[in-house]
Design a protein around this motif. Structure first.
Motif, PDB file in Angstrom:
ATOM      1  N   THR A 184       0.063   2.919   2.575  1.00  0.00           N
ATOM      2  CA  THR A 184      -0.891   1.874   2.204  1.00  0.00           C
ATOM      3  C   THR A 184      -0.206   0.517   2.114  1.00  0.00           C
ATOM      4  O   THR A 184       0.763   0.352   1.368  1.00  0.00           O
ATOM      5  CB  THR A 184      -1.551   2.209   0.851  1.00  0.00           C
ATOM      6  OG1 THR A 184      -2.176   3.490   0.935  1.00  0.00           O
ATOM      7  CG2 THR A 184      -2.590   1.165   0.490  1.00  0.00           C
ATOM      8  N   ILE A 185      -0.714  -0.434   2.881  1.00  0.00           N
ATOM      9  CA  ILE A 185      -0.177  -1.793   2.895  1.00  0.00           C
ATOM     10  C   ILE A 185      -1.099  -2.675   2.058  1.00  0.00           C
ATOM     11  O   ILE A 185      -2.323  -2.684   2.247  1.00  0.00           O
ATOM     12  CB  ILE A 185      -0.084  -2.323   4.334  1.00  0.00           C
ATOM     13  CG1 ILE A 185       0.811  -1.405   5.171  1.00  0.00           C
ATOM     14  CG2 ILE A 185       0.459  -3.760   4.344  1.00  0.00           C
ATOM     15  CD1 ILE A 185       0.745  -1.671   6.657  1.00  0.00           C
ATOM     16  N   ILE A 186      -0.503  -3.404   1.123  1.00  0.00           N
ATOM     17  CA  ILE A 186      -1.265  -4.196   0.160  1.00  0.00           C
ATOM     18  C   ILE A 186      -1.082  -5.679   0.453  1.00  0.00           C
ATOM     19  O   ILE A 186       0.044  -6.203   0.401  1.00  0.00           O
ATOM     20  CB  ILE A 186      -0.803  -3.873  -1.274  1.00  0.00           C
ATOM     21  CG1 ILE A 186      -0.921  -2.367  -1.535  1.00  0.00           C
ATOM     22  CG2 ILE A 186      -1.606  -4.679  -2.298  1.00  0.00           C
ATOM     23  CD1 ILE A 186      -0.154  -1.900  -2.747  1.00  0.00           C
ATOM     24  N   ASN A 187      -2.193  -6.339   0.766  1.00  0.00           N
ATOM     25  CA  ASN A 187      -2.181  -7.779   1.062  1.00  0.00           C
ATOM     26  C   ASN A 187      -1.166  -8.158   2.135  1.00  0.00           C
ATOM     27  O   ASN A 187      -0.652  -9.282   2.151  1.00  0.00           O
ATOM     28  CB  ASN A 187      -1.916  -8.589  -0.210  1.00  0.00           C
ATOM     29  CG  ASN A 187      -3.130  -8.626  -1.133  1.00  0.00           C
ATOM     30  OD1 ASN A 187      -4.232  -8.304  -0.724  1.00  0.00           O
ATOM     31  ND2 ASN A 187      -2.910  -8.993  -2.384  1.00  0.00           N
ATOM     32  N   GLY A 188      -0.852  -7.221   3.033  1.00  0.00           N
ATOM     33  CA  GLY A 188       0.072  -7.492   4.120  1.00  0.00           C
ATOM     34  C   GLY A 188       1.497  -7.728   3.678  1.00  0.00           C
ATOM     35  O   GLY A 188       2.340  -8.128   4.486  1.00  0.00           O
ATOM     36  N   ARG A 189       1.818  -7.465   2.396  1.00  0.00           N
ATOM     37  CA  ARG A 189       3.129  -7.821   1.856  1.00  0.00           C
ATOM     38  C   ARG A 189       3.912  -6.630   1.305  1.00  0.00           C
ATOM     39  O   ARG A 189       5.131  -6.587   1.402  1.00  0.00           O
ATOM     40  CB  ARG A 189       2.966  -8.869   0.743  1.00  0.00           C
ATOM     41  CG  ARG A 189       2.340 -10.166   1.185  1.00  0.00           C
ATOM     42  CD  ARG A 189       2.113 -11.085   0.002  1.00  0.00           C
ATOM     43  NE  ARG A 189       3.381 -11.451  -0.651  1.00  0.00           N
ATOM     44  CZ  ARG A 189       3.440 -12.067  -1.829  1.00  0.00           C
ATOM     45  NH1 ARG A 189       2.325 -12.351  -2.491  1.00  0.00           N
ATOM     46  NH2 ARG A 189       4.614 -12.381  -2.352  1.00  0.00           N
ATOM     47  N   TRP A 190       3.212  -5.712   0.663  1.00  0.00           N
ATOM     48  CA  TRP A 190       3.882  -4.589   0.015  1.00  0.00           C
ATOM     49  C   TRP A 190       3.321  -3.286   0.560  1.00  0.00           C
ATOM     50  O   TRP A 190       2.231  -3.254   1.135  1.00  0.00           O
ATOM     51  CB  TRP A 190       3.669  -4.634  -1.503  1.00  0.00           C
ATOM     52  CG  TRP A 190       4.008  -5.950  -2.105  1.00  0.00           C
ATOM     53  CD1 TRP A 190       5.249  -6.490  -2.255  1.00  0.00           C
ATOM     54  CD2 TRP A 190       3.090  -6.908  -2.636  1.00  0.00           C
ATOM     55  NE1 TRP A 190       5.169  -7.718  -2.847  1.00  0.00           N
ATOM     56  CE2 TRP A 190       3.852  -8.010  -3.093  1.00  0.00           C
ATOM     57  CE3 TRP A 190       1.700  -6.952  -2.775  1.00  0.00           C
ATOM     58  CZ2 TRP A 190       3.273  -9.127  -3.680  1.00  0.00           C
ATOM     59  CZ3 TRP A 190       1.115  -8.058  -3.360  1.00  0.00           C
ATOM     60  CH2 TRP A 190       1.900  -9.137  -3.793  1.00  0.00           C
ATOM     61  N   ALA A 191       4.063  -2.205   0.380  1.00  0.00           N
ATOM     62  CA  ALA A 191       3.586  -0.914   0.870  1.00  0.00           C
ATOM     63  C   ALA A 191       3.891   0.191  -0.125  1.00  0.00           C
ATOM     64  O   ALA A 191       4.911   0.164  -0.815  1.00  0.00           O
ATOM     65  CB  ALA A 191       4.223  -0.581   2.222  1.00  0.00           C
TER      66      ALA A 191
END
Length: 248
Positions: A190-197
């Motif tokens: 899962t990628i969150i806001n294109g910044r974290w995973a």
């Protein structure tokens, strides 16, 4: 004040039980975080755990897993998966047919383009249930056509024509290949806001912590390893090591 938007991209494959479990955990977390004043948007993107399998080929699930893991490890896997699934009110069986999932992913992409998150999740839930609970062959275009019609994507006849065409094939393959190029080797991812995973079938508590952190309403503890599926076998007991921890 407008709610903060949190965009989640969930890379997944339908034949992975941890993706089904992870989806239910994520849905629970979104409800639990209702007081965070967040607008949480979710898009599911494809990963192909069996990319070299012919589209129409099916393999008996039990035979596949026994050959892959052996009886003792297979029993352990079933117990681990079943326990998590039961807590979430879903049934995951190891009977039925293992297959290539590109057709199902094409349908999920079509659903997202027509009806966004709501329709995509409706179709995804139906496919998960058919595959894990009913043991259906989700590579069969006529079965997928019935499912698509029931979900309101299009009629069964239109669905069959869709599967006979190449619509969304290139896009699905490109998305799956792009995920691998970026280092994704296990799902769910899962990628969150294109910044974290965050990798693996995490619990609702983990996702709720993340949402509360993003809303400025709580701390975030270390993200634990979680079970996932990879090319080396599905399911595996540890999350993909490449996942990045969510940072402040």
């Amino acid at each position: 004040m407008q709610p903060t938007v949190v965009s989640l991209v969930v890379i997944m494959d339908i034949t992975c039980p941890w993706c089904y479990i992870g989806q239910r955990e994520l849905q629970k977390a979104i409800k639990d975080a209702a007081d965070c004043e967040l607008t949480i948007k979710v898009e599911h993107r494809p990963f192909l755990l069996h990319p070299n399998m012919d589209e129409g080929k099916v393999i008996d699930k039990t035979t596949f897993y026994l050959e892959k893991f052996g009886e003792e490890k297979m029993t352990q896997i079933q117990q681990m998966v079943s326990a998590r699934a039961k807590d979430l009110g879903i049934e995951i069986g190891f009977q039925g047919w293992l297959c290539q999932t590109i057709r199902a992913h094409r349908l999920l992409r079509k659903a997202y383009m027509i009806g966004g998150q709501e329709l995509q999740e409706k179709v995804l839930e139906a496919i998960f249930h058919a595959y894990f609970t009913e043991g259906k062959n989700i590579a069969d275009i006529h079965f997928l056509g019935e499912l698509a019609e029931d979900a309101g994507v299009f009629t069964k006849e239109e669905a069959v024509e869709f599967f006979k065409s190449d619509e969304y094939r290139a896009e699905v393959e490109q998305m799956a290949n792009e995920a691998r190029k970026k280092g994704v080797s296990g799902v769910p991812f899962t990628i969150i806001n294109g910044r974290w995973a965050v990798s693996g079938g995490q619990t609702a508590d983990v996702y709720t912590q993340i949402f509360r952190k993003l809303a400025g309403k709580g701390p975030l503890h270390t993200i634990p390893a979680a079970p996932s599926c990879s090319d080396s076998g599905c399911p595996v007991a540890a999350a993909a090591a490449a996942a990045a921890a969510v940072k402040s």
